[in-house]
Design a protein around this motif. Structure first.
Motif, PDB file in Angstrom:
ATOM      1  N   LYS A  22     -37.052 -89.367 -31.307  1.00 54.38           N
ATOM      2  CA  LYS A  22     -36.266 -88.188 -30.928  1.00 54.38           C
ATOM      3  C   LYS A  22     -35.972 -87.291 -32.128  1.00 54.38           C
ATOM      4  CE  LYS A  22     -35.383 -89.033 -26.493  1.00 54.38           C
ATOM      5  NZ  LYS A  22     -35.735 -88.095 -25.409  1.00 54.38           N
ATOM      6  N   GLN A  23     -36.049 -87.880 -33.334  1.00 55.68           N
ATOM      7  CA  GLN A  23     -35.806 -87.109 -34.557  1.00 55.68           C
ATOM      8  C   GLN A  23     -37.121 -86.688 -35.218  1.00 55.68           C
ATOM      9  OE1 GLN A  23     -32.391 -89.003 -36.867  1.00 55.68           O
ATOM     10  NE2 GLN A  23     -32.810 -90.550 -35.323  1.00 55.68           N
ATOM     11  N   ASN A  24     -38.211 -86.720 -34.428  1.00 60.78           N
ATOM     12  CA  ASN A  24     -39.521 -86.223 -34.847  1.00 60.78           C
ATOM     13  C   ASN A  24     -40.221 -87.094 -35.884  1.00 60.78           C
ATOM     14  OD1 ASN A  24     -39.492 -83.846 -33.176  1.00 60.78           O
ATOM     15  ND2 ASN A  24     -37.986 -83.001 -34.591  1.00 60.78           N
ATOM     16  N   TYR A  25     -39.872 -88.394 -35.959  1.00 64.25           N
ATOM     17  CA  TYR A  25     -40.649 -89.329 -36.753  1.00 64.25           C
ATOM     18  C   TYR A  25     -41.751 -89.921 -35.863  1.00 64.25           C
ATOM     19  CZ  TYR A  25     -36.660 -89.290 -39.996  1.00 64.25           C
ATOM     20  OH  TYR A  25     -35.656 -88.918 -40.856  1.00 64.25           O
ATOM     21  N   VAL A  26     -42.862 -90.268 -36.476  1.00 65.25           N
ATOM     22  CA  VAL A  26     -43.902 -91.029 -35.784  1.00 65.25           C
ATOM     23  C   VAL A  26     -43.673 -92.495 -36.118  1.00 65.25           C
ATOM     24  CG1 VAL A  26     -46.375 -91.421 -35.530  1.00 65.25           C
ATOM     25  CG2 VAL A  26     -45.519 -89.105 -35.944  1.00 65.25           C
ATOM     26  N   VAL A  27     -43.510 -93.338 -35.098  1.00 66.48           N
ATOM     27  CA  VAL A  27     -43.100 -94.727 -35.321  1.00 66.48           C
ATOM     28  C   VAL A  27     -44.140 -95.687 -34.740  1.00 66.48           C
ATOM     29  CG1 VAL A  27     -41.297 -96.458 -34.985  1.00 66.48           C
ATOM     30  CG2 VAL A  27     -40.679 -94.032 -35.186  1.00 66.48           C
ATOM     31  N   ASP A  28     -44.623 -96.621 -35.567  1.00 65.62           N
ATOM     32  CA  ASP A  28     -45.445 -97.739 -35.118  1.00 65.62           C
ATOM     33  C   ASP A  28     -44.602 -99.004 -35.178  1.00 65.62           C
ATOM     34  OD1 ASP A  28     -47.693 -96.128 -34.802  1.00 65.62           O
ATOM     35  OD2 ASP A  28     -48.285 -96.392 -36.896  1.00 65.62           O
ATOM     36  N   ASN A 120     -39.034 -88.257 -51.955  1.00 64.23           N
ATOM     37  CA  ASN A 120     -39.777 -86.991 -52.041  1.00 64.23           C
ATOM     38  C   ASN A 120     -38.967 -85.960 -52.808  1.00 64.23           C
ATOM     39  OD1 ASN A 120     -42.218 -87.298 -50.010  1.00 64.23           O
ATOM     40  ND2 ASN A 120     -40.457 -88.215 -49.031  1.00 64.23           N
ATOM     41  N   THR A 121     -38.568 -86.332 -54.027  1.00 65.43           N
ATOM     42  CA  THR A 121     -37.671 -85.480 -54.802  1.00 65.43           C
ATOM     43  C   THR A 121     -38.312 -84.156 -55.187  1.00 65.43           C
ATOM     44  OG1 THR A 121     -38.398 -86.689 -56.763  1.00 65.43           O
ATOM     45  CG2 THR A 121     -36.348 -87.395 -55.748  1.00 65.43           C
ATOM     46  N   SER A 122     -39.645 -84.100 -55.148  1.00 64.78           N
ATOM     47  CA  SER A 122     -40.292 -82.844 -55.505  1.00 64.78           C
ATOM     48  C   SER A 122     -40.240 -81.822 -54.381  1.00 64.78           C
ATOM     49  CB  SER A 122     -41.762 -83.104 -55.869  1.00 64.78           C
ATOM     50  OG  SER A 122     -42.457 -83.641 -54.756  1.00 64.78           O
ATOM     51  N   LEU A 123     -39.895 -82.272 -53.173  1.00 67.03           N
ATOM     52  CA  LEU A 123     -39.866 -81.359 -52.032  1.00 67.03           C
ATOM     53  C   LEU A 123     -38.508 -80.674 -51.934  1.00 67.03           C
ATOM     54  CD1 LEU A 123     -41.584 -83.539 -49.299  1.00 67.03           C
ATOM     55  CD2 LEU A 123     -42.549 -81.573 -50.465  1.00 67.03           C
ATOM     56  N   PRO A 124     -38.480 -79.391 -51.595  1.00 64.74           N
ATOM     57  CA  PRO A 124     -37.196 -78.721 -51.383  1.00 64.74           C
ATOM     58  C   PRO A 124     -36.564 -79.215 -50.094  1.00 64.74           C
ATOM     59  CG  PRO A 124     -39.010 -77.277 -50.775  1.00 64.74           C
ATOM     60  CD  PRO A 124     -39.626 -78.493 -51.394  1.00 64.74           C
ATOM     61  N   PRO A 125     -35.225 -79.142 -49.965  1.00 62.12           N
ATOM     62  CA  PRO A 125     -34.568 -79.582 -48.738  1.00 62.12           C
ATOM     63  C   PRO A 125     -34.984 -78.759 -47.530  1.00 62.12           C
ATOM     64  CG  PRO A 125     -33.025 -78.436 -50.178  1.00 62.12           C
ATOM     65  CD  PRO A 125     -34.267 -78.656 -50.961  1.00 62.12           C
ATOM     66  N   VAL A 126     -35.347 -77.481 -47.747  1.00 58.72           N
ATOM     67  CA  VAL A 126     -35.833 -76.630 -46.663  1.00 58.72           C
ATOM     68  C   VAL A 126     -37.248 -76.187 -47.032  1.00 58.72           C
ATOM     69  CG1 VAL A 126     -35.515 -74.466 -45.426  1.00 58.72           C
ATOM     70  CG2 VAL A 126     -33.526 -75.844 -46.054  1.00 58.72           C
ATOM     71  N   LEU A 134     -38.413 -74.080 -42.265  1.00 64.19           N
ATOM     72  CA  LEU A 134     -38.251 -75.314 -41.487  1.00 64.19           C
ATOM     73  C   LEU A 134     -37.278 -76.233 -42.204  1.00 64.19           C
ATOM     74  CD1 LEU A 134     -40.950 -77.427 -39.707  1.00 64.19           C
ATOM     75  CD2 LEU A 134     -39.399 -78.543 -41.321  1.00 64.19           C
ATOM     76  N   ASP A 135     -36.217 -76.616 -41.507  1.00 65.74           N
ATOM     77  CA  ASP A 135     -35.200 -77.502 -42.079  1.00 65.74           C
ATOM     78  C   ASP A 135     -35.397 -78.903 -41.490  1.00 65.74           C
ATOM     79  OD1 ASP A 135     -32.986 -78.890 -42.885  1.00 65.74           O
ATOM     80  OD2 ASP A 135     -31.603 -77.218 -42.627  1.00 65.74           O
ATOM     81  N   PRO A 136     -35.927 -79.864 -42.277  1.00 66.27           N
ATOM     82  CA  PRO A 136     -36.190 -81.207 -41.748  1.00 66.27           C
ATOM     83  C   PRO A 136     -34.929 -81.936 -41.297  1.00 66.27           C
ATOM     84  CG  PRO A 136     -37.303 -80.865 -43.853  1.00 66.27           C
ATOM     85  CD  PRO A 136     -36.334 -79.739 -43.683  1.00 66.27           C
ATOM     86  N   SER A 156     -43.682 -81.393 -35.561  1.00 66.21           N
ATOM     87  CA  SER A 156     -44.347 -82.318 -36.475  1.00 66.21           C
ATOM     88  C   SER A 156     -45.596 -81.696 -37.079  1.00 66.21           C
ATOM     89  CB  SER A 156     -44.704 -83.607 -35.732  1.00 66.21           C
ATOM     90  OG  SER A 156     -43.545 -84.263 -35.273  1.00 66.21           O
ATOM     91  N   LEU A 157     -46.337 -80.932 -36.291  1.00 65.80           N
ATOM     92  CA  LEU A 157     -47.519 -80.230 -36.810  1.00 65.80           C
ATOM     93  C   LEU A 157     -47.140 -79.257 -37.919  1.00 65.80           C
ATOM     94  CD1 LEU A 157     -49.665 -79.346 -33.654  1.00 65.80           C
ATOM     95  CD2 LEU A 157     -50.531 -80.395 -35.766  1.00 65.80           C
ATOM     96  N   LEU A 158     -46.129 -78.441 -37.653  1.00 69.56           N
ATOM     97  CA  LEU A 158     -45.704 -77.447 -38.633  1.00 69.56           C
ATOM     98  C   LEU A 158     -45.173 -78.121 -39.893  1.00 69.56           C
ATOM     99  CD1 LEU A 158     -45.617 -74.416 -38.939  1.00 69.56           C
ATOM    100  CD2 LEU A 158     -43.331 -74.421 -37.929  1.00 69.56           C
ATOM    101  N   ASP A 159     -44.423 -79.210 -39.708  1.00 66.34           N
ATOM    102  CA  ASP A 159     -43.897 -79.969 -40.846  1.00 66.34           C
ATOM    103  C   ASP A 159     -45.053 -80.517 -41.692  1.00 66.34           C
ATOM    104  OD1 ASP A 159     -41.423 -81.454 -42.046  1.00 66.34           O
ATOM    105  OD2 ASP A 159     -42.888 -83.043 -41.709  1.00 66.34           O
TER     106      ASP A 159
END
Length: 602
Positions: A22-28, A120-126, A134-136, A156-159
């Motif tokens: 529901k929070q847009n994670y892909v889960v196995d 993922n410290t190199s990624l910006p929060p937005v 896109l705000d994860p 998920s595609l856009l992310d």
């Protein structure tokens, strides 16, 4: 983001997977350590949720195996053992963090977000690409400040494209990244359909149709920017809908869990019956121990914390290899009966304590957020008063931390919250500390106090010290929400106690007939028990002894209120295991102090 959940409790695993999806994670999902190892070798995971007690290959061994093989993905251990040794072993094996079962779903979600941010410290929060934003953390997407209503797969595609904005993704790679291994892979037209829909929504917001361009024979990628540069911006306001989506998913999973848990109880009953007859074989014993272990680890997560404790006790009894006495068999039957009754009750909503921070000071807010995660405190952020009011209406936070420098009329919000029923306590933090200024120093402190503020803090204080003040307020709130059970055959005495305690916000249960004591105790589940001594049928001393002899209730605080505190009675009261005693004529203020002190220690 792709997550692997290695958990042999299928009911808990499906519930966790649903909440995360529901929070847009892909889960196995893998049901044992060996299956988890096989999936890790064929799929790229950002994070692994790893149970410790697993068939075939346990979680600690799998964790060590991963690190020795050079895998660097984040690992969050799920353990039913809350001992320092187990935590140390897990972290030494290479895990990044751990959560103790039974866990709160919202806490687990917050821990995952915190780990992924650190990983993922190199990624910006937005994430941004030109005017696309896109705000994860809130699943909010805008183009030129126009909100886009995306499906989970479109998001998920856009992310995926934004996190890898120079990469071309083939259809097969998109499937590997965004579809669970448990489901049949989508057809080629399905990928095309998602891309087309995403393009149309972007175009409707003002973007070019080929914002996501097709590289023929290779796949898709973001169209290169011409005159604009992608740059990070501060984290956006909380999306209130996401909170509600998660809560709805948890409620649905809880009902599914209750519907299916009967088969596990049946196995425990079968084992208890065989144990009573001396016919419990090794296979049934092992099966029952596994079911008890799973229940102990999951019941609390679904709102039955007492059920987790009962299942743990049942598991301990089933582990005894030698024949057990009839008394223990009878006790085991009672535990099973009490477990069934517990599951018939309304689940307890778990809360970590919700702190609303109202401030536009990005550095201070981020420091507070990081420290709050270390202290397992749930935090929401608002950068202005209007947004704060919306969050207060929707989420009803337990405490508010207000930056007094944010707006001129900040004091009005303090007054509003202090006049609510129930009140929401407000703590102030500010940079102002100039006694020569009309708004500074003592006058400012007086204004805050008169408006109903609970504390006056400086921004220069360490975040841990600020949150310590928050924790103290949360603790005070929880005390006044405690449950108190009073047993006294004197109706007038019960009326007096009720009039004294109910205005404090305490939940009260009074009982005149002590013969109904046990059923009322187990059903009401109090935080404090108040007893009279002289009562018909069963006296208070005997009731206190019954409580102290029960493994579950033996630590419940017991306070006696009696008419005559003679030395002999006092001796008997404390010999029975009571924590305190007082005369019924005690001053109201003194009685309240004694009760709140006992509840606080509880």
């Amino acid at each position: 983001m792709r997550i692997l959940l290695v958990e042999d409790d299928d009911l808990l695993a499906q519930a966790v997977a649903t909440a995360l999806t529901k929070q847009n994670y892909v889960v196995d999902i893998a049901v044992d350590g060996e299956a988890g190892w096989e999936l890790i070798n064929v799929c790229n995971y950002d994070l692994i949720l790893l149970d410790i007690v697993l068939p075939k290959l346990d979680g600690i061994t799998l964790c060590r195996q991963l690190r020795q093989s050079g895998y660097q993905m984040l690992i969050l251990l799920l353990t039913a053992k809350d001992t320092k040794t187990d935590k140390v072993i897990g972290l030494d094996a290479g895990a990044d963090d751990y959560v103790v079962k039974p866990f709160d779903f919202q806490e687990l979600s917050a821990r995952i977000r915190a780990l992924l941010r650190r990983g993922n410290t190199s990624l910006p929060p937005v994430l941004e690409w030109g005017e696309l934003r896109l705000d994860p953390s809130t699943c909010e997407v805008t183009y030129a400040d126009i909100s886009l209503n995306l499906t989970a797969k479109e998001f998920s595609l856009l992310d995926l494209f934004l996190r890898n904005n120079q990469r071309i993704f083939s259809r097969s790679t998109i499937v590997d990244q965004l579809w669970s291994t448990e489901k049949d892979p989508p057809e080629e037209n399905t990928i095309k359909s998602h891309i087309k829909s995403l393009r149309q929504k972007l175009k409707a917001a003002g973007a070019n149709y080929d914002f996501i361009e097709t590289v023929y024979g290779m796949g898709y990628r973001l169209k290169a920017l011409e005159n604009e540069q992608s740059c990070p911006k501060p984290e956006s306001e909380i999306d209130l809908n996401q909170q509600q989506i998660l809560l709805t998913a948890i409620a649905q999973d809880r009902e599914n869990f209750k519907d299916k848990v009967g088969s596990r109880i049946a196995v425990l009953k079968l084992a208890a019956d065989a144990l009573r007859k001396g016919k419990l074989d090794a296979q049934l014993r092992q099966k029952a121990e596994q079911e008890a272990h799973k229940l102990a680890g999951s019941l609390g997560s679904f709102g039955f914390p007492k059920g987790s404790l009962l299942a743990n006790e049942i598991g301990d009894l089933l582990q005894i290899q030698k024949p057990i006495s009839q008394v223990k068999c009878f006790y085991l039957d009672n535990l099973l009966l009490e477990l069934q009754r517990e599951l018939e009750k309304t689940p307890v909503e778990q809360t970590q304590g919700l702190l609303l921070v109202i401030s536009n000071d990005q550095q201070v807010v981020e420091e507070l957020r990081n420290e709050a995660e270390n202290q397992e405190l749930q935090v929401k952020i608002a950068t202005n008063i209007a947004t704060a009011r919306s969050i207060i209406i929707s989420l009803n936070p337990d405490v508010v931390l207000l930056d007094l420098d944010i707006e001129k009329d900040s004091l009005k919000l303090i007054t509003e919250l202090s006049q609510r029923t129930p009140q929401i306590p407000v703590l102030i933090f500010t940079e102002r500390n100039d006694f020569s200024d009309a708004w500074g120093g003592l006058r400012l402190r007086l204004e805050v106090a008169r408006s109903g503020g609970r504390a006056f803090l400086q921004k220069s204080m360490p975040p841990s010290q600020i949150l310590e003040s928050v924790a103290q307020v949360l603790q005070q709130n929880r005390i006044t929400e405690a449950r108190v059970m009073v047993v006294d055959d004197d109706a007038q005495a019960l009326t007096v106690i009720r009039q004294t305690l109910e205005p404090l916000g305490l939940t009260l249960k009074t009982l005149e007939d002590p013969r109904d004591f046990w059923d009322t105790l187990t059903e009401f589940s109090p935080d404090l028990l108040i007893l009279d001594v002289e009562m018909p049928h069963i006296n208070g001393i005997e009731l206190c002894q019954v409580v102290r002899n029960d493994p579950y209730w033996k630590l419940l605080p017991v306070l006696f209120l009696v008419d005559n505190l003679s030395a002999d009675i006092v001796e008997q009261i404390f010999a029975s295991g009571a924590d305190d005693c007082a005369n019924k004529n005690i001053k109201q203020s003194q009685l309240i102090t004694r009760i709140l002190n006992r509840v606080k220690r509880r």
